[in-house]
Enzyme design. Sequence first.
Site, mmCIF file in Angstrom:
data_model
loop_
_atom_site.group_PDB
_atom_site.id
_atom_site.type_symbol
_atom_site.label_atom_id
_atom_site.label_comp_id
_atom_site.label_asym_id
_atom_site.label_seq_id
_atom_site.Cartn_x
_atom_site.Cartn_y
_atom_site.Cartn_z
ATOM 1 N N ASN A 82 -14.503 13.810 -27.146
ATOM 2 C CA ASN A 82 -15.400 12.725 -27.363
ATOM 3 C C ASN A 82 -15.896 11.977 -26.051
ATOM 4 O OD1 ASN A 82 -12.895 11.735 -26.388
ATOM 5 N ND2 ASN A 82 -13.198 9.791 -27.368
ATOM 6 N N CYS A 133 -15.197 9.643 -23.745
ATOM 7 C CA CYS A 133 -14.320 9.401 -22.682
ATOM 8 C C CYS A 133 -13.199 10.615 -22.467
ATOM 9 C CB CYS A 133 -13.674 7.879 -23.059
ATOM 10 S SG CYS A 133 -14.254 6.597 -22.933
ATOM 11 N N GLY A 134 -13.056 11.686 -23.039
ATOM 12 C CA GLY A 134 -12.480 12.862 -22.724
ATOM 13 C C GLY A 134 -11.216 12.911 -23.394
ATOM 14 N N GLU A 135 -10.842 12.036 -24.148
ATOM 15 C CA GLU A 135 -9.320 12.139 -24.420
ATOM 16 C C GLU A 135 -9.022 12.843 -25.646
ATOM 17 O OE1 GLU A 135 -10.619 8.639 -26.518
ATOM 18 O OE2 GLU A 135 -11.100 9.314 -24.489
ATOM 19 N N PRO A 177 -9.051 4.876 -24.100
ATOM 20 C CA PRO A 177 -9.507 3.711 -23.641
ATOM 21 C C PRO A 177 -9.338 2.517 -24.543
ATOM 22 C CG PRO A 177 -11.229 5.114 -23.346
ATOM 23 C CD PRO A 177 -10.039 5.577 -24.515
ATOM 24 N N GLY A 191 -10.423 -0.948 -24.169
ATOM 25 C CA GLY A 191 -10.943 -2.047 -23.481
ATOM 26 C C GLY A 191 -10.886 -3.405 -24.257
#
Length: 773
Positions: free
Chosen positions: A272, A274-276, A425, A427
């Site tokens: 995805n 953000c890479g997680e 993330p 946020g």
Amino acid sequence: MNQGISQNALKVLERRYLKKDDDGRVAETPEELFRRVAKTIAAVEGDYGADPKTIQRYEEEFFQIISRLEFMPNSPTLMNAGRPLGQLSACFVLPIEDSMESIFETLKTTAIIHKTGGGTGFSFSRLREKNSIVQKTGGIASGPISFMKVFDGATQAVKQGGTRRGANMGVLRVDHPDIEEFIACKQTDKEISNFNISVAVTAKFWKALENEEDYDLISPYSGKIVRLVNSKYIFDLIVENAHRNGEPGLIFIDRMNELNPTLALGKYEATNPCGEQVLLPYESCNLGSINLLLMVKKVDENRYEVDWDKLQSTVRRAVHFLDNVIDANQHPVKEIEYRTKLTRKIGLGVMGWASMLARLGVPYNSERGLELASQVMSFILTEARIKSLDLGKHKGVFPAFDKSIFANKGDQQRFRNATLTTIAPTGTISIIAGPCSSGIEPIFSICYYRNVMDKTKLVETDPVFEEIARERGFFSPELMQKIAEAGAITNIKEIPDDVKEVFVTAHDISPEWHVRMQAAFQQFTDNAVSKTINFPHAASKEDVAKAYGLAYELGCKGITVYRDGSREDQVLNITKTKQAEGGDLKQKLPSGLGEVAYGHIEPRPRPEMMVGMTSKVTTGCGNLYVTINSDEHNEPFELFTQMGKAGGCAASQLEALGRLISLALRSGVETKEIMEQLHGIRCPVPAWNKGRRVLSCADAIAQVLEQVHKKEKAVLLTEQRKVLAAVAGQGASGAASGSNAHLNMVGVCPDCGNPLHHEEGCLKCYGCGYSRC
């Protein structure tokens, strides 16, 4: 340590999550939002034979963990559960095969996903290399990067839920022939701006790098070796670009596939944005995070410890909730629904990690911090598996179970879900649930300013720090303001040394500790970990290379780095006076933005005299004269129009358009945003002007603004480079001490005007919750 909805959280909820009526007025309370979500997700139990009383019990359990801010699902679930759109997932990976049909079918699906609030990841590794022959047509292939630009343009055109752009991840294997072009494709911040990019690094490449050997670049179309390239050269190219502006990241793709629970269904190729969250093609995943700050209990007057019983209960309820989301979801296309339900992957993670450490009195950059990270995440994974096993017994295992690594391993691994944990993330949801720290990132700031009413600034203080300051007797409003001005607490004598050791921020922590913390969580995370490895501005390329090596050595699945001050826009937003070798260097927003007040923006007053220019443009309605006056920074300030001898309706509409554009410019709206709204508006009679087609008067105004914008960018870029050179002259000492913490700003929030910060691969505003990944 429970807490209610903060004023800032309420503002975020009102702006992005709460229902609104036809006139745009908020039409539900936070409690009604949480009840709506809990009711929708609990209703799924009826599909499995539960009676109304049991469904009501689950609804109450879900409502309690969300309303007490102990757990938050990802944003699409909060926004869309119980509403007509009904799309609840945040993460998608889509396939791109080497054909026009596949490319544009995926582009269509991408637009649908972005419209509903999801983020998309793609591997472009299957596309044939640039300049290779296309057999069917005899043409020349344009290569993966050209199609990334197509996807980027489409993303720019589609707003998520009508409010913001979508986010993408572009991945290319390190052995693709176009790897050099890919690594360098984001050398400027304006290129492919709706993508994060990552290189899929193979074990074979890493071995060649360790041995300083060449390796093969292989055509994805023919399967033949195109050429040999030096592994050290490619690695240095990656490091150089990441050092420049944080891109590309690295994905250790073979390691991800070693831990792929359903390898028989296919290999992982992308993540995805953000890479997680690594996924197979057409899979989606719904995420959620536990607020660790609320998973502590007071054991004596000034001492806290982890509340393991509360954490256990919260994990089990959260897993149940996330599994139900899969069934409650209205998936954007049928293939995504099928693939998602085949493996039933969920991603339970955490937020408030740094806040929890601070409350426990444990420094983030300490061995005890790493030990506690392993203990907490190991506990979460164990309890998540226990609950998934229980769900598997009562509802059945995921349909692809027999093709998974869990098959034939006995009843103790008959899980409901192929994966369970992800560190994502957080946020916006950490603002709703907080204030608490984001994901597993360090605290971003101890004290900072927030714009409020009457053009004044309010000092916001980390709640745990304020609580401890009051407990220890050193709190005062003056001290909090002093910290906000300094940007760090390292050199403030009023604060006890043991408190300074605990309350470290991102730039007080060396990159090595950032990587080690990520690795500690990765050890007990099924999917991957979103984490930014922060570097001071003076960090070298060798420092970045060492962090990559350490991440690979410690078992991370990927790594994202960010060197302070490395983005083009960033230096324009330093608010403090910086001491450079040549003397004082005073920074301010170059446009002199209007003051940001609570709920509105006041436009700048107009000077008595201004200087400008007038352009003549031929339109289908006649000659249009566009006058643009600029401010003292040579930026557009106001715009006037005159259409030949036109009168009546045409003249009044042009005057209204000019007034509104002027109001936007005086209020700090970027020229390019106005251009974007006006470009392409059509009228019945288009025309040609100096070899360029003019579709309408609005389109003509956009074209004039475009010419001014190009000149403005050239001037700003020159000024940016001057500022960067002056700031860089301070050396590493300032960055290490935290004295230049304000450098972590990366532009201004388009919603509220507060600074944007680069964290977890995203741009985030801690003022209003705006984020863009």
